[in-house]
Write a protein that holds these residues in place. Structure first.
Motif, PDB file in Angstrom:
ATOM      1  N   SER A  49      38.672  44.134  26.526  1.00 32.21           N
ATOM      2  CA  SER A  49      39.271  44.070  25.193  1.00 32.21           C
ATOM      3  C   SER A  49      38.358  44.616  24.095  1.00 32.21           C
ATOM      4  CB  SER A  49      39.689  42.644  24.858  1.00 32.21           C
ATOM      5  OG  SER A  49      38.568  41.778  24.859  1.00 32.21           O
ATOM      6  N   ALA A  50      37.049  44.611  24.307  1.00 33.26           N
ATOM      7  CA  ALA A  50      36.115  45.061  23.270  1.00 33.26           C
ATOM      8  C   ALA A  50      35.576  46.471  23.523  1.00 33.26           C
ATOM      9  CB  ALA A  50      34.963  44.072  23.147  1.00 33.26           C
ATOM     10  N   VAL A  51      36.218  47.208  24.430  1.00 33.38           N
ATOM     11  CA  VAL A  51      35.793  48.578  24.717  1.00 33.38           C
ATOM     12  C   VAL A  51      36.300  49.489  23.599  1.00 33.38           C
ATOM     13  CG1 VAL A  51      36.076  50.517  26.316  1.00 33.38           C
ATOM     14  CG2 VAL A  51      35.670  48.216  27.205  1.00 33.38           C
ATOM     15  N   ARG A  52      35.383  50.300  23.049  1.00 35.20           N
ATOM     16  CA  ARG A  52      35.731  51.208  21.950  1.00 35.20           C
ATOM     17  C   ARG A  52      35.931  52.654  22.412  1.00 35.20           C
ATOM     18  NH1 ARG A  52      31.076  48.868  19.960  1.00 35.20           N
ATOM     19  NH2 ARG A  52      30.121  50.923  20.016  1.00 35.20           N
ATOM     20  N   PHE A  53      35.325  53.011  23.538  1.00 27.94           N
ATOM     21  CA  PHE A  53      35.446  54.361  24.091  1.00 27.94           C
ATOM     22  C   PHE A  53      35.462  54.234  25.596  1.00 27.94           C
ATOM     23  CE2 PHE A  53      33.555  58.162  25.962  1.00 27.94           C
ATOM     24  CZ  PHE A  53      34.354  59.159  25.422  1.00 27.94           C
ATOM     25  N   LEU A  78      41.814  43.085  35.771  1.00 25.93           N
ATOM     26  CA  LEU A  78      41.434  43.630  34.472  1.00 25.93           C
ATOM     27  C   LEU A  78      42.109  42.785  33.401  1.00 25.93           C
ATOM     28  CD1 LEU A  78      41.799  47.494  34.944  1.00 25.93           C
ATOM     29  CD2 LEU A  78      39.772  46.061  35.241  1.00 25.93           C
ATOM     30  N   ARG A  79      41.320  42.302  32.443  1.00 27.89           N
ATOM     31  CA  ARG A  79      41.864  41.496  31.349  1.00 27.89           C
ATOM     32  C   ARG A  79      41.868  42.288  30.052  1.00 27.89           C
ATOM     33  NH1 ARG A  79      38.932  36.210  29.773  1.00 27.89           N
ATOM     34  NH2 ARG A  79      39.961  35.415  31.606  1.00 27.89           N
ATOM     35  N   ASP A  80      42.993  42.280  29.389  1.00 20.84           N
ATOM     36  CA  ASP A  80      43.155  42.853  28.050  1.00 20.84           C
ATOM     37  C   ASP A  80      42.483  44.212  27.870  1.00 20.84           C
ATOM     38  OD1 ASP A  80      44.566  40.629  27.192  1.00 20.84           O
ATOM     39  OD2 ASP A  80      42.754  39.589  26.539  1.00 20.84           O
ATOM     40  N   PRO A  81      42.852  45.209  28.685  1.00 25.09           N
ATOM     41  CA  PRO A  81      42.215  46.502  28.474  1.00 25.09           C
ATOM     42  C   PRO A  81      42.521  47.036  27.072  1.00 25.09           C
ATOM     43  CG  PRO A  81      43.876  46.629  30.227  1.00 25.09           C
ATOM     44  CD  PRO A  81      43.825  45.218  29.762  1.00 25.09           C
ATOM     45  N   ALA A  82      41.495  47.511  26.406  1.00 23.77           N
ATOM     46  CA  ALA A  82      41.644  48.106  25.078  1.00 23.77           C
ATOM     47  C   ALA A  82      42.598  49.294  25.178  1.00 23.77           C
ATOM     48  CB  ALA A  82      40.283  48.551  24.553  1.00 23.77           C
ATOM     49  N   PRO A  83      43.227  49.654  24.062  1.00 24.78           N
ATOM     50  CA  PRO A  83      44.164  50.787  24.084  1.00 24.78           C
ATOM     51  C   PRO A  83      43.564  52.067  24.671  1.00 24.78           C
ATOM     52  CG  PRO A  83      44.398  49.594  22.033  1.00 24.78           C
ATOM     53  CD  PRO A  83      43.205  48.996  22.749  1.00 24.78           C
ATOM     54  N   CYS A  84      42.312  52.365  24.365  1.00 23.11           N
ATOM     55  CA  CYS A  84      41.704  53.592  24.895  1.00 23.11           C
ATOM     56  C   CYS A  84      41.600  53.540  26.414  1.00 23.11           C
ATOM     57  CB  CYS A  84      40.340  53.857  24.257  1.00 23.11           C
ATOM     58  SG  CYS A  84      39.102  52.563  24.510  1.00 23.11           S
ATOM     59  N   ALA A  85      41.303  52.370  26.976  1.00 24.37           N
ATOM     60  CA  ALA A  85      41.214  52.211  28.427  1.00 24.37           C
ATOM     61  C   ALA A  85      42.601  52.253  29.056  1.00 24.37           C
ATOM     62  CB  ALA A  85      40.498  50.909  28.777  1.00 24.37           C
ATOM     63  N   LEU A 100      46.611  43.251  36.239  1.00 21.56           N
ATOM     64  CA  LEU A 100      46.302  43.116  34.823  1.00 21.56           C
ATOM     65  C   LEU A 100      46.595  41.703  34.348  1.00 21.56           C
ATOM     66  CD1 LEU A 100      47.849  46.399  33.373  1.00 21.56           C
ATOM     67  CD2 LEU A 100      45.465  45.958  33.934  1.00 21.56           C
ATOM     68  N   ASN A 101      45.735  41.228  33.466  1.00 20.71           N
ATOM     69  CA  ASN A 101      45.922  39.942  32.801  1.00 20.71           C
ATOM     70  C   ASN A 101      45.867  40.266  31.322  1.00 20.71           C
ATOM     71  OD1 ASN A 101      45.427  37.529  31.446  1.00 20.71           O
ATOM     72  ND2 ASN A 101      44.416  36.637  33.221  1.00 20.71           N
ATOM     73  N   ARG A 102      46.975  40.146  30.661  1.00 22.24           N
ATOM     74  CA  ARG A 102      47.052  40.539  29.255  1.00 22.24           C
ATOM     75  C   ARG A 102      47.094  39.321  28.349  1.00 22.24           C
ATOM     76  NH1 ARG A 102      47.879  46.068  28.474  1.00 22.24           N
ATOM     77  NH2 ARG A 102      48.583  47.102  30.333  1.00 22.24           N
ATOM     78  N   GLY A 103      45.936  38.726  28.093  1.00 25.65           N
ATOM     79  CA  GLY A 103      45.790  37.693  27.079  1.00 25.65           C
ATOM     80  C   GLY A 103      46.575  36.429  27.291  1.00 25.65           C
ATOM     81  N   ASP A 104      46.532  35.872  28.491  1.00 30.30           N
ATOM     82  CA  ASP A 104      47.243  34.618  28.706  1.00 30.30           C
ATOM     83  C   ASP A 104      46.410  33.407  28.304  1.00 30.30           C
ATOM     84  OD1 ASP A 104      45.377  34.399  30.710  1.00 30.30           O
ATOM     85  OD2 ASP A 104      46.810  34.084  32.321  1.00 30.30           O
ATOM     86  N   GLY A 105      45.234  33.665  27.753  1.00 26.04           N
ATOM     87  CA  GLY A 105      44.397  32.559  27.283  1.00 26.04           C
ATOM     88  C   GLY A 105      43.555  31.921  28.362  1.00 26.04           C
ATOM     89  N   HIS A 106      43.664  32.367  29.607  1.00 25.98           N
ATOM     90  CA  HIS A 106      42.866  31.780  30.683  1.00 25.98           C
ATOM     91  C   HIS A 106      41.484  32.402  30.684  1.00 25.98           C
ATOM     92  CE1 HIS A 106      41.591  30.240  34.519  1.00 25.98           C
ATOM     93  NE2 HIS A 106      41.359  31.459  34.929  1.00 25.98           N
ATOM     94  N   ARG A 107      40.551  31.687  30.149  1.00 26.40           N
ATOM     95  CA  ARG A 107      39.160  32.142  30.166  1.00 26.40           C
ATOM     96  C   ARG A 107      38.326  31.028  30.771  1.00 26.40           C
ATOM     97  NH1 ARG A 107      38.126  36.693  26.888  1.00 26.40           N
ATOM     98  NH2 ARG A 107      39.891  37.160  25.567  1.00 26.40           N
ATOM     99  N   PRO A 108      37.568  31.358  31.819  1.00 28.11           N
ATOM    100  CA  PRO A 108      36.741  30.314  32.401  1.00 28.11           C
ATOM    101  C   PRO A 108      35.714  29.808  31.405  1.00 28.11           C
ATOM    102  CG  PRO A 108      36.374  32.429  33.506  1.00 28.11           C
ATOM    103  CD  PRO A 108      37.433  32.627  32.472  1.00 28.11           C
ATOM    104  N   ARG A 109      35.474  28.506  31.428  1.00 26.81           N
ATOM    105  CA  ARG A 109      34.442  27.947  30.560  1.00 26.81           C
ATOM    106  C   ARG A 109      33.088  28.311  31.130  1.00 26.81           C
ATOM    107  NH1 ARG A 109      36.281  21.920  30.384  1.00 26.81           N
ATOM    108  NH2 ARG A 109      36.213  22.453  32.558  1.00 26.81           N
ATOM    109  N   PRO A 110      32.193  28.815  30.292  1.00 26.86           N
ATOM    110  CA  PRO A 110      30.904  29.271  30.808  1.00 26.86           C
ATOM    111  C   PRO A 110      30.043  28.132  31.319  1.00 26.86           C
ATOM    112  CG  PRO A 110      31.038  29.580  28.427  1.00 26.86           C
ATOM    113  CD  PRO A 110      32.362  29.060  28.885  1.00 26.86           C
TER     114      PRO A 110
END
Length: 129
Positions: A49-53, A78-85, A100-110
């Motif tokens: 999700s935070a990929v810029r290029f 792959l979670r939330d690929p940025a538009p460029c990806a 693909l996993n598009r923002g379902d809110g499932h993030r493991p707790r670190p």
């Protein structure tokens, strides 16, 4: 590019930010390979999700990373690929090859195991002056 690996049991979350290009795409593949070496087949989630290029080298790196994961018995997501990806994966015809996993809110707790890797920006040097 910045990479971070968060482990929760056998689940591994790799957060990628910045630019994925020919100078650093191999680092993503290497991190996935390291994450796959555990006692139980892990679930590897790569958050884009935070990929810029994103270059064709990124496509190759993700395909290779997925191959490594699958051959070790791991799931690769792959979670939330940025538009460029998303654009480059789609135009190269491989987007459908990935789960693909598009923002379902499932993030493991670190857990306490987090590794941060940072590669220099273009023009920066690894050596000190």
């Amino acid at each position: 590019m910045s990479l971070s690996l968060t482990c929760v049991g056998s689940a591994k979350l790799i957060n990628v930010s910045g630019e994925i290009d020919m100078s650093n795409a191999h680092l993503l593949t290497e991190l996935v390979a390291c994450a796959c070496h555990s006692s139980a087949p892990p679930v590897i989630t790569v958050d884009l999700s935070a990929v810029r290029f994103f270059s064709a080298h990124g496509v190759s790196a993700l395909l290779e990373a997925q191959h490594i994961a699958v051959t070790t018995g791991a799931a690769f997501i792959l979670r939330d690929p940025a538009p460029c990806a998303t654009y480059l994966l789609a135009t190269s015809g491989v987007l459908g090859d990935f789960r693909l996993n598009r923002g379902d809110g499932h993030r493991p707790r670190p857990r306490s195991t987090t590794v941060d890797l940072v590669t220099p920006a273009r023009g920066d040097s690894l050596t000190s002056g």
